[in-house]
Structure formats: structure tokens, C-alpha cells
Design an enzyme around this catalytic site. Structure first.
Site, PDB file in Angstrom:
ATOM      1  CB  CYS A  61      -0.900   0.037   1.224  1.00 39.13           C
ATOM      2  SG  CYS A  61      -2.087  -1.317   1.284  1.00 39.13           S
ATOM      3  CG  ASP A  62       2.794   5.043  -1.357  1.00 36.77           C
ATOM      4  OD1 ASP A  62       3.682   4.934  -0.483  1.00 36.77           O
ATOM      5  OD2 ASP A  62       2.596   6.094  -1.979  1.00 36.77           O
TER       6      ASP A  62
END
Length: 171
Positions: free
Chosen positions: A42-43
Site C-alpha cells: 500500500c501507499d
């Protein structure tokens, strides 16, 4: 381990493109270690207008950032990548629009001293007292605000043939 700062410098990117790229790189960085597993990367990026809101790093940075954001809309762009050896990667992105209340200097200082959001892009922790800074929010997936799109993740695993009961037990 992924050096996000180095990757951010490679090519200037739009927030959606950057978060998708970094989420995928994070997930792919673990493929060799976990070749038989689905890996989630995730970012997230916070954006005010065309400006990325980086992690402030300290009290003064957080106060300055929240002062700039006071009474304004900004976006939290959250991307999630799912990879597994031999499978086609899947990437999903959610853009949440958030408006902060008009904040006074004492409001900001009190909040910053309480939550110390120095490691948070946007300088607030929505899962803590930062929720009180928000006056309006628009999102398809409110779980994405904390960095993981749980609705999208659940939908992905259902498409992979997992039952909802199996997904619930994954916690």
C-alpha cells in the site's frame, strides 16, 4: 525493503500514478521471500491542490502544514497492490476528498501536541483525534483513509474464490 524517497525522485508523477507505482514496488519487494502467498502493498499520498503534503517530521512542520490546510479541501490518494508469483498483479486506487475545519493556531497546537502526527502526510491521524479536524469527507471506501482499502481488498479476495467467512477469519 523499498526506498520510497529514491523511487519518488525517478520520474515526477501524478499522485494516483505515484501511489500505484509505490504500492506495487512494495508488494513486489516481498515476492521472492513469500512466493506462494498473496502480498499486499500500500501507499498513500496527501495532496493540497497540486502540492504533495509530505510527512512533516516535527512539531513546527505539522503546525505549518495544518495552517496551510485550514478550511480547505485536500485529497488522500490510497493505492493497494496485490501480487503473487505467477499471477497478474492487481492495483486499486481510492481518492478521498477531505475538508478541514477552519483551525485557529491554538486548535492546531493543541491537536499536534496531543497526537504528534509527525509521521503522517497531512499532519493528522484520522484514527485518533485528527477526525475532529474534519468538517466534510467524500469517499467510495472510507477504510482507505487509514492506508488500506479494506472494501477493495475484500472484493479482490472474493473474486479469487475466497468465501466471505474465510475473509472475515483472515483479520
Amino acid at each position: 525493503m523499498v526506498d520510497e524517497e529514491a523511487l519518488k525522485l525517478e520520474v515526477p508523477r501524478a499522485p494516483e500514478e505515484l501511489t500505484r507505482f509505490l504500492a506495487l514496488k512494495k508488494a513486489e519487494s516481498l515476492l521472492e521471500k513469500f512466493p506462494k502467498h498473496w502480498i499486499v502493498g500500500c501507499d498513500q499520498a496527501a495532496v493540497l491542490g497540486r502540492t504533495f503534503l509530505n510527512k512533516p517530521g516535527n512539531r513546527d512542520g505539522a503546525i505549518a502544514q495544518l495552517t496551510r490546510m485550514s478550511g480547505k479541501w485536500h485529497a488522500l490518494v490510497t493505492s493497494m497492490a496485490l501480487v503473487k508469483a505467477g499471477e497478474i498483479p492487481t492495483v486499486a486506487t481510492d481518492v478521498t476528498k477531505i475538508k478541514l475545519r477552519p483551525l485557529t493556531r491554538p486548535d492546531i497546537e493543541t491537536y499536534v501536541d496531543l497526537d504528534q502526527p509527525f509521521d503522517c502526510a497531512g499532519s493528522y491521524k484520522i484514527e485518533k483525534s485528527g477526525i475532529s479536524l474534519i468538517s466534510d469527507m467524500r469517499s467510495k471506501d472510507p477504510t482507505a483513509i487509514e492506508g488500506l482499502s479494506v472494501i477493495a481488498l475484500t472484493s479482490f479476495f472474493i473474486r479469487q474464490g475466497f468465501s466471505l467467512a474465510e475473509i472475515i477469519k483472515m483479520d
